[in-house]
Structure formats: C-alpha cells, structure tokens
Design a protein around this motif. Structure first.
Motif, PDB file in Angstrom:
ATOM      1  N   ASP A   2      40.855  35.856  34.894  1.00  0.00           N
ATOM      2  CA  ASP A   2      39.645  36.029  34.135  1.00  0.00           C
ATOM      3  C   ASP A   2      38.842  36.813  34.173  1.00  0.00           C
ATOM      4  O   ASP A   2      37.999  36.801  35.700  1.00  0.00           O
ATOM      5  N   GLU A   4      35.725  38.665  33.845  1.00  0.00           N
ATOM      6  CA  GLU A   4      34.574  38.256  34.242  1.00  0.00           C
ATOM      7  C   GLU A   4      34.049  37.002  35.446  1.00  0.00           C
ATOM      8  O   GLU A   4      33.302  37.244  35.818  1.00  0.00           O
ATOM      9  N   THR A  29      43.888  42.507  38.075  1.00  0.00           N
ATOM     10  CA  THR A  29      44.224  41.669  36.323  1.00  0.00           C
ATOM     11  C   THR A  29      45.841  42.284  36.623  1.00  0.00           C
ATOM     12  O   THR A  29      46.802  42.099  36.097  1.00  0.00           O
ATOM     13  N   THR A  46      44.211  33.362  40.895  1.00  0.00           N
ATOM     14  CA  THR A  46      42.787  33.154  40.294  1.00  0.00           C
ATOM     15  C   THR A  46      42.024  33.703  40.580  1.00  0.00           C
ATOM     16  O   THR A  46      42.058  34.339  41.559  1.00  0.00           O
TER      17      THR A  46
END
Length: 96
Positions: A2, A4, A29, A46
């Motif tokens: 994620d 953001e 990413t 993560t």
C-alpha cells in the motif's frame, strides 16, 4: 504494498519531501511486483517491514536510507541495484 501507507510511515519516521517519499514507495512497489524480495527472503514486503529496515540506517532521508538497504540486499543476494532511487521531482516543498 500500500503506497499511501508506506508514504505516511516514511514521513512519520524519516521526513523527506513528498516527491522523495513517492519515489521510494514506487521503488518498493516495483520490488514487490518483481517477486525478488519474496524469493530471496521468504517474506512479504510490507510498509512496516520497509520502515523497520530503513531504521537500521544511522541517518538520512527516506531515499538515502532506501538506497542503503538496497545496497545491503545487493551485497547479500544480487539484483537489487535496479531498485535504487536515483531521482525525484524536487518541485515539492520540503515541508509540504
């Protein structure tokens, strides 16, 4: 990954400009999408794991810390040089 959440955690932990944090999140990413980290380490990448590893670097901005970590992974496994952050748009204000 994620992006953001990672950008928020990078800001809270290390500061840096919004553009720099976006560049690191994009590289993270790309690393996840490549599958290389999972293959080499057996872990899912993560936001929390990124920040935990970047905190091992004594000092620096998010990109400097990211590049330090990519250098360590490069030395250990090879193939991480392509995930180094080399530039980002500096038009963003440093405290934006």
């Amino acid at each position: 990954m994620d992006r953001e959440v990672l950008m928020l955690q990078l800001r809270q932990a290390f500061g840096g400009t919004p553009a720099e944090r976006r560049a690191v999140a994009r590289a993270a990413t790309d690393l996840v999408d490549s599958g290389q980290f999972a293959d080499d380490r057996g872990d899912e990448l993560t936001p929390e794991l990124v920040v935990e590893n970047l905190a091992d670097c004594r000092e620096g901005s998010p990109a400097e810390r990211w590049n330090w970590w990519m250098g360590a992974l490069e030395a250990a496994f090879g193939g991480y040089e392509r995930f180094v952050v080399t530039r980002w748009d500096e038009e963003d204000a440093p405290n934006a």
